[in-house]
Design a protein around this motif. Structure first.
Motif, PDB file in Angstrom:
ATOM      1  N   VAL A 434       0.853  -1.188   0.000  1.00  0.00           N
ATOM      2  CA  VAL A 434       0.000   0.000   0.000  1.00  0.00           C
ATOM      3  C   VAL A 434       0.888   1.236   0.000  1.00  0.00           C
ATOM      4  O   VAL A 434       1.787   1.360   0.837  1.00  0.00           O
ATOM      5  CB  VAL A 434      -0.936   0.025   1.228  1.00  0.00           C
ATOM      6  CG1 VAL A 434      -1.879   1.219   1.154  1.00  0.00           C
ATOM      7  CG2 VAL A 434      -1.729  -1.275   1.326  1.00  0.00           C
ATOM      8  N   GLU A 435       0.653   2.149  -0.951  1.00  0.00           N
ATOM      9  CA  GLU A 435       1.444   3.373  -1.053  1.00  0.00           C
ATOM     10  C   GLU A 435       0.512   4.579  -1.157  1.00  0.00           C
ATOM     11  O   GLU A 435      -0.605   4.482  -1.673  1.00  0.00           O
ATOM     12  CB  GLU A 435       2.343   3.337  -2.303  1.00  0.00           C
ATOM     13  CG  GLU A 435       3.394   2.250  -2.289  1.00  0.00           C
ATOM     14  CD  GLU A 435       4.629   2.637  -1.498  1.00  0.00           C
ATOM     15  OE1 GLU A 435       4.660   3.767  -0.961  1.00  0.00           O
ATOM     16  OE2 GLU A 435       5.566   1.818  -1.430  1.00  0.00           O
ATOM     17  N   HIS A 436       0.987   5.712  -0.674  1.00  0.00           N
ATOM     18  CA  HIS A 436       0.275   6.988  -0.775  1.00  0.00           C
ATOM     19  C   HIS A 436       0.764   7.674  -2.048  1.00  0.00           C
ATOM     20  O   HIS A 436       1.942   7.955  -2.201  1.00  0.00           O
ATOM     21  CB  HIS A 436       0.588   7.842   0.452  1.00  0.00           C
ATOM     22  CG  HIS A 436      -0.233   9.087   0.574  1.00  0.00           C
ATOM     23  ND1 HIS A 436      -0.017  10.013   1.571  1.00  0.00           N
ATOM     24  CD2 HIS A 436      -1.259   9.571  -0.155  1.00  0.00           C
ATOM     25  CE1 HIS A 436      -0.884  11.003   1.455  1.00  0.00           C
ATOM     26  NE2 HIS A 436      -1.639  10.764   0.401  1.00  0.00           N
ATOM     27  N   ILE A 437      -0.141   7.947  -2.973  1.00  0.00           N
ATOM     28  CA  ILE A 437       0.221   8.572  -4.241  1.00  0.00           C
ATOM     29  C   ILE A 437      -0.639   9.814  -4.423  1.00  0.00           C
ATOM     30  O   ILE A 437      -1.446  10.163  -3.574  1.00  0.00           O
ATOM     31  CB  ILE A 437       0.031   7.596  -5.419  1.00  0.00           C
ATOM     32  CG1 ILE A 437      -1.429   7.133  -5.491  1.00  0.00           C
ATOM     33  CG2 ILE A 437       0.978   6.411  -5.303  1.00  0.00           C
ATOM     34  CD1 ILE A 437      -1.766   6.330  -6.728  1.00  0.00           C
ATOM     35  N   GLY A 438      -0.481  10.488  -5.552  1.00  0.00           N
ATOM     36  CA  GLY A 438      -1.291  11.671  -5.801  1.00  0.00           C
ATOM     37  C   GLY A 438      -0.733  12.890  -5.091  1.00  0.00           C
ATOM     38  O   GLY A 438       0.240  12.826  -4.334  1.00  0.00           O
ATOM     39  N   SER A 439      -1.361  14.026  -5.313  1.00  0.00           N
ATOM     40  CA  SER A 439      -0.827  15.293  -4.818  1.00  0.00           C
ATOM     41  C   SER A 439      -0.815  15.384  -3.305  1.00  0.00           C
ATOM     42  O   SER A 439       0.032  16.064  -2.722  1.00  0.00           O
ATOM     43  CB  SER A 439      -1.640  16.451  -5.404  1.00  0.00           C
ATOM     44  OG  SER A 439      -1.512  16.483  -6.813  1.00  0.00           O
ATOM     45  N   THR A 440      -1.755  14.721  -2.617  1.00  0.00           N
ATOM     46  CA  THR A 440      -1.770  14.822  -1.158  1.00  0.00           C
ATOM     47  C   THR A 440      -0.589  14.112  -0.523  1.00  0.00           C
ATOM     48  O   THR A 440      -0.348  14.264   0.670  1.00  0.00           O
ATOM     49  CB  THR A 440      -3.077  14.245  -0.578  1.00  0.00           C
ATOM     50  OG1 THR A 440      -3.215  12.882  -0.991  1.00  0.00           O
ATOM     51  CG2 THR A 440      -4.276  15.049  -1.027  1.00  0.00           C
ATOM     52  N   SER A 441       0.166  13.337  -1.297  1.00  0.00           N
ATOM     53  CA  SER A 441       1.346  12.656  -0.763  1.00  0.00           C
ATOM     54  C   SER A 441       2.610  13.489  -0.923  1.00  0.00           C
ATOM     55  O   SER A 441       3.691  13.037  -0.555  1.00  0.00           O
ATOM     56  CB  SER A 441       1.540  11.305  -1.459  1.00  0.00           C
ATOM     57  OG  SER A 441       1.905  11.489  -2.819  1.00  0.00           O
ATOM     58  N   VAL A 442       2.477  14.707  -1.466  1.00  0.00           N
ATOM     59  CA  VAL A 442       3.646  15.536  -1.762  1.00  0.00           C
ATOM     60  C   VAL A 442       3.611  16.783  -0.893  1.00  0.00           C
ATOM     61  O   VAL A 442       2.841  17.712  -1.170  1.00  0.00           O
ATOM     62  CB  VAL A 442       3.690  15.929  -3.245  1.00  0.00           C
ATOM     63  CG1 VAL A 442       4.945  16.760  -3.537  1.00  0.00           C
ATOM     64  CG2 VAL A 442       3.650  14.696  -4.135  1.00  0.00           C
ATOM     65  N   PRO A 443       4.403  16.854   0.184  1.00  0.00           N
ATOM     66  CA  PRO A 443       4.419  18.061   1.021  1.00  0.00           C
ATOM     67  C   PRO A 443       4.740  19.306   0.204  1.00  0.00           C
ATOM     68  O   PRO A 443       5.621  19.300  -0.648  1.00  0.00           O
ATOM     69  CB  PRO A 443       5.519  17.763   2.038  1.00  0.00           C
ATOM     70  CG  PRO A 443       5.552  16.270   2.119  1.00  0.00           C
ATOM     71  CD  PRO A 443       5.266  15.788   0.727  1.00  0.00           C
ATOM     72  N   GLY A 444       3.977  20.374   0.458  1.00  0.00           N
ATOM     73  CA  GLY A 444       4.189  21.628  -0.237  1.00  0.00           C
ATOM     74  C   GLY A 444       3.408  21.799  -1.511  1.00  0.00           C
ATOM     75  O   GLY A 444       3.437  22.869  -2.128  1.00  0.00           O
ATOM     76  N   LEU A 445       2.690  20.759  -1.946  1.00  0.00           N
ATOM     77  CA  LEU A 445       1.942  20.821  -3.196  1.00  0.00           C
ATOM     78  C   LEU A 445       0.455  20.967  -2.908  1.00  0.00           C
ATOM     79  O   LEU A 445      -0.125  20.146  -2.187  1.00  0.00           O
ATOM     80  CB  LEU A 445       2.184  19.550  -4.014  1.00  0.00           C
ATOM     81  CG  LEU A 445       1.466  19.456  -5.375  1.00  0.00           C
ATOM     82  CD1 LEU A 445       1.955  20.555  -6.305  1.00  0.00           C
ATOM     83  CD2 LEU A 445       1.702  18.086  -6.000  1.00  0.00           C
ATOM     84  N   ALA A 446      -0.166  22.031  -3.440  1.00  0.00           N
ATOM     85  CA  ALA A 446      -1.613  22.175  -3.304  1.00  0.00           C
ATOM     86  C   ALA A 446      -2.304  21.005  -3.989  1.00  0.00           C
ATOM     87  O   ALA A 446      -1.806  20.465  -4.974  1.00  0.00           O
ATOM     88  CB  ALA A 446      -2.076  23.497  -3.906  1.00  0.00           C
ATOM     89  N   ALA A 447      -3.450  20.597  -3.469  1.00  0.00           N
ATOM     90  CA  ALA A 447      -4.076  19.368  -3.950  1.00  0.00           C
ATOM     91  C   ALA A 447      -5.574  19.421  -3.792  1.00  0.00           C
ATOM     92  O   ALA A 447      -6.100  20.156  -2.957  1.00  0.00           O
ATOM     93  CB  ALA A 447      -3.530  18.163  -3.170  1.00  0.00           C
TER      94      ALA A 447
END
Length: 567
Positions: A434-447
């Protein structure tokens, strides 16, 4: 809709119990309780009903000075941090305080933005996980009468900083002694980063147990000392690999150790995530655990219990450590005063260590017949052939895109951790990733406020093994297409993408995620593209996703080129 009495703690149920009853994350309950945006209408109404019935008063305005307990953690997505959150939240709730969360990242340091925010919020107390405060930061907090404690510090804080830890040296010794008692003599170790006191102490305990057992228990295979070891006297030595506290690094370290001749019959690790990585490596090499290889972890986080085989580990009382640290800080707030900041109350020790305990499960046994010189036995048997779907089925038809971009919220990491736990519990013994993907997994990135997960299963066509359990856990099927299934929460705030092991789409997701995490220029480009696209109207969310294809391809092209560079 009500709370089961068994879920109550004291006079009120915990916020975690309310989150389970409402089928939402702890972060969502916190948003509703504190009147913050980012929660859908039906979800907010359901949570508000449970909060009201449970005796919680919703806050229309942010908590005032002195009404908060501030918790600073390294990573809200880690199981370690979730246990710390639970401990601090329970004590804060018991004393009538709200909980404020900050995630600082792996450097363990707090910056100017954080200290400015804390001085503005004026919390009653601060609990820091790992994090180190400079002398200047400590003086700023003490000048304003804000007490603080540290849980499991990275280094050795000054003597006047209250610290709660665990008996890491004794735990490291107990892990190795358990393997010695089973009859193992070829015991290797994976240590955590040597700039962390807990990792060094566990390694010291491991070495002490081997030394006490005599020469016959000392491994002979040597592993190169990693560059950057803080001091030659701290070098790991034979049959020890230093790695980060992650599953991926645990797997890489295990492959290095298992390539030795003679191969170790047991591996003791610095934490449970490393141990899970050892299980991954053993599985891929055709080694059976525990018949061919025994494995011991450290921490006893929830995935240790769900692993197959269930993981023998050293239990670190994480929640109790967090509770003790919070009580110490709140006692300072209640009466110790600025001149008595070195202790929680008169006579209370500044340094507290809680006992670790050995938890024996299924990943350890006496050395078996599969540990000799013969090559590993590999199981090449395939599951029964099942034809995959050949068309795309979208349950419910096209849906308009109704959400916009939100600034990055560290609580999304907690949402991921909670759904990862729900997924692993649902699929039981199935070997999944199980992995966290998408913009919410990237600190500093609006999502968009949607948490995307990818779940890797052995056979995507075997829906009875994973799809039926996921639907039983409260998810709804949205898409079925060749090689891919998508389920989501009824609130549509969590999407779970299911692929088969080896699917290129999984590596593409992770490649894009890691590039956006590491490259600020591509992160900015991606966010600008999304903002431009979301300025229009999209009657079909799939059309919006397709419109991002060109920029995604460009970013991934640069990521592949960077990965191909030497070093």
């Amino acid at each position: 809709m009500s709370i089961d009495p068994a879920e109550r703690s004291g006079s009120r149920p915990t916020l975690e119990a309310i989150a389970r009853r409402a089928s939402v994350s702890l972060a969502t309950v916190s948003k509703v309780l504190n009147g913050r945006p980012g929660v859908s209408g039906p979800t907010r109404e359901r949570v508000e009903h449970l909060l009201t019935a449970s005796g919680y008063a919703q806050r229309d305005t942010p908590p005032g000075p002195g009404s908060l307990v501030e918790l600073v953690v390294e990573d809200l997505s880690s199981e370690w941090s979730i246990e710390i959150v639970r401990g601090v939240e329970s004590v804060a709730r018991e004393h009538g305080y709200a909980l404020s969360l900050s995630a600082l990242g792996p450097d363990h340091a707090v910056g100017e933005d954080w200290i400015t925010g804390v001085l503005h919020r004026r919390p009653a107390a601060i609990v820091l996980q790992f994090s180190a405060l400079t002398a200047g930061r400590r003086d700023q907090l003490r000048a304003r009468g804000i007490p603080f404690t540290v849980v499991d510090p990275v280094g050795d804080p000054p003597a006047d900083v209250p610290v709660v830890g665990a008996t890491n040296t004794a735990g490291g010794a107990a892990a190795t002694q358990h393997l010695l008692d089973l009859g193992h003599t070829h015991i290797a170790a994976i240590a955590g980063p040597l700039d962390m006191a807990c990792a060094v102490d566990r390694l010291v305990g491991h070495r002490a147990a081997l030394a006490a057992a005599g020469p016959e228990a000392r491994p002979t295979a040597a592993t190169p000392v990693p560059s950057g070891a803080p001091d030659p006297s701290d070098a790991p030595g034979p049959s020890v690999v230093v790695a980060r506290f992650s599953r991926e690094d645990g797997e890489r370290a295990a492959r290095e150790l298992l390539a030795a001749d003679p191969r170790p019959t047991a591996i003791v690790t610095g934490n449970d995530l490393q141990a899970l990585g050892v299980l991954d490596a053993a599985r891929s090499l055709g080694l059976r655990v525990p018949e061919d290889l025994s494995v011991v972890g450290f921490d006893d986080v929830a995935p240790a219990r769900w692993a197959r085989p269930a993981l023998t580990t050293i239990r670190q009382p994480l929640q109790e450590m967090a509770e003790r640290a919070t009580r110490m800080a709140l006692r300072q707030h209640a009466g110790a005063g600025a001149d008595e900041h070195a202790g929680g109350a008169p006579g209370e020790p500044v340094r507290v260590e809680l006992a670790t305990t050995l938890v024996v499960r299924d990943s350890t046994a006496a050395p078996g017949v599969g540990t000799g010189d013969e090559p590993p036995v590999r199981d090449h048997g395939l599951a029964d052939e099942r034809p995959d779907v050949t068309t795309v089925e979208i349950i419910g038809g096209p849906e308009a895109l109704r959400v916009g971009l939100h600034e990055y919220d560290p609580a999304w990491a907690m949402t991921f951790a909670e759904h990862r736990e729900r997924i692993l519990r649902a699929v039981g013994p199935l070997d999944v990733r199980v992995e966290h993907i998408g913009s919410t997994s990237v600190p500093g990135l609006a999502a968009k406020p949607i948490v995307d997960l990818v779940v890797v299963v052995p056979d995507v066509t075997d829906e009875s093994a994973y799809l039926e359990p996921l639907l039983g856990a409260g998810y709804e099927l949205r898409v079925r297409e060749p090689g891919h299934r998508l389920v989501r929460t009824p609130e549509r705030d969590v999407h779970v993408h299911v692929y088969e092991r080896g699917a290129t789409a999984v590596e593409d997701y992770l490649l894009l995620r890691d590039r956006l995490r590491s490259d600020p220029d591509d992160r900015a480009l991606y966010e600008q593209t999304k903002r431009a696209l979301l300025s229009g109207t999209w009657d079909d969310m799939n059309d919006y996703a397709d419109a991002k294809t060109d920029v995604i391809r460009a970013v991934m092209g640069r990521a592949r080129a960077a990965a191909a560079l030497p070093g």
